[in-house]
Design an enzyme around this catalytic site. Sequence first.
Site, PDB file in Angstrom:
ATOM      1  N   LYS A   1       0.915  -1.403  -0.411  1.00 52.31           N
ATOM      2  CA  LYS A   1       0.033   0.096  -0.325  1.00 52.31           C
ATOM      3  C   LYS A   1       0.944   1.102  -0.371  1.00 52.31           C
ATOM      4  CE  LYS A   1      -4.089  -2.152   2.848  1.00 52.31           C
ATOM      5  NZ  LYS A   1      -5.011  -1.610   1.857  1.00 52.31           N
TER       6      LYS A   1
ATOM      7  N   ARG B   1     -10.061 -11.761   2.586  1.00 51.62           N
ATOM      8  CA  ARG B   1     -10.328 -12.815   2.059  1.00 51.62           C
ATOM      9  C   ARG B   1      -9.997 -14.251   2.162  1.00 51.62           C
ATOM     10  NH1 ARG B   1     -10.759 -10.206  -4.087  1.00 51.62           N
ATOM     11  NH2 ARG B   1     -11.281  -8.199  -2.136  1.00 51.62           N
TER      12      ARG B   1
END
Length: 424
Positions: free
Chosen positions: A202, A276
């Site tokens: 990020k 996930r």
Amino acid sequence: MSEILNVVLSDQPAPAQWGKSKISFSGEGACIHLSEGEPARIIQSAARKLTGQGIRDVALSGEGWTRALQWRFACGFGEALEPGTIAWASDAESLDAQRDAALWLKSLTHASPEALSPEVLADEVAERISAAAPEHVTTRRIVGDALLAAGWIGVHAVGRGSERPPVLLELDYNPTGDANAPVSVALVGKGITFDSGGYSIKPSAGMVTMKCDMGGAATVSAALKLAIKQGLNKRVKLYLCCAENLISGHAYKLGDILHYKNGTSVEIVNTDAEGRLVLADGLMAANEAGAERIIDAATLTGAAMTAVGSDYNALFTPCDSAATDALAAAAAVDEGLWRLPLAPLHADKCPSVFADTANSTTQKGGGAGGASNAAGFLSRFAGTPPKGWIHIDLAGAYVGGNGLNHEGATALGMLTVAKLLQDA
């Protein structure tokens, strides 16, 4: 003279000298004026303004303070590190229990990632919930390489880049006295205690708040703690999928293939789509427990926030009756929840040449429909519990500060999950 500010409600406009202000002051304290607009939002906004004036101790007095309006005041009052004190106008015991759970949720979410490692998060939750019902709670932790032996390869893969090992916490709340009692609900929480994005790193601005990426774990844990305080009499299992997503010579990489215990193979095309991957393990564990309903909560996608903003969380489920239950629960506790699409086609929205599916797409944010595509990925692992699977993407879990909430965790979603537990 008391230092506690009395706050009353009025359905009349503020006196003319206060202009269009929704708050006026007198020698008796402060008055919130509800003559125009939505009362709940006026009250929450007024609580922020009172906080901004340095007020930290209030008493809600007089008529008109319903339980719901008192809670909306509490949602807007205080700062992240200075929650302040509230003397309630009524329903003090139940509102104290709600605020205690919400403040615990916030303290977990606001903890520095150095202080809150995966093991510390698991231990803190196990300790707090066990203390709420010591005779009814048992816990088990699977840590580090033991995850591989147990088949929980998603939690292990995401967390193996850190020197601090990943953990799958299983907590069993069983007040029935029957060791073979059915599991009414299984809760699954994403517990990424810090998310650098891994090799799909990020930017700094996007990473600074990533201590909040365990917000799903905090939400379901606080909801269970609150439901127990409210007298929950059903068996519930809690699964927290805890890991740090860091970069090292041990970290998982783009192009890796994960082989899950249900036979699904997953190509890693984005290491920043890690939530996930860990939730997949938690969902399979919930199915192995035979849960009648599965509820997971996660700060999963930026796409959910783009879709519904921070006043709502995003709801996904293939089961219409489960959606009805979730939306009704949210409405009953005055929390924003909005259903977004989840159809069988969404399970195939992350295609891979080398595996059954990829964990995302190469487009930023997972491409168009990114939140639904993430839910579609999870649907491969959610099974078909009799009362449905509910996935809550916590779009409103953490905000940058606004006219309704202080900066940081909001606790939005906690009451909805607690209500679903009570109604199960």
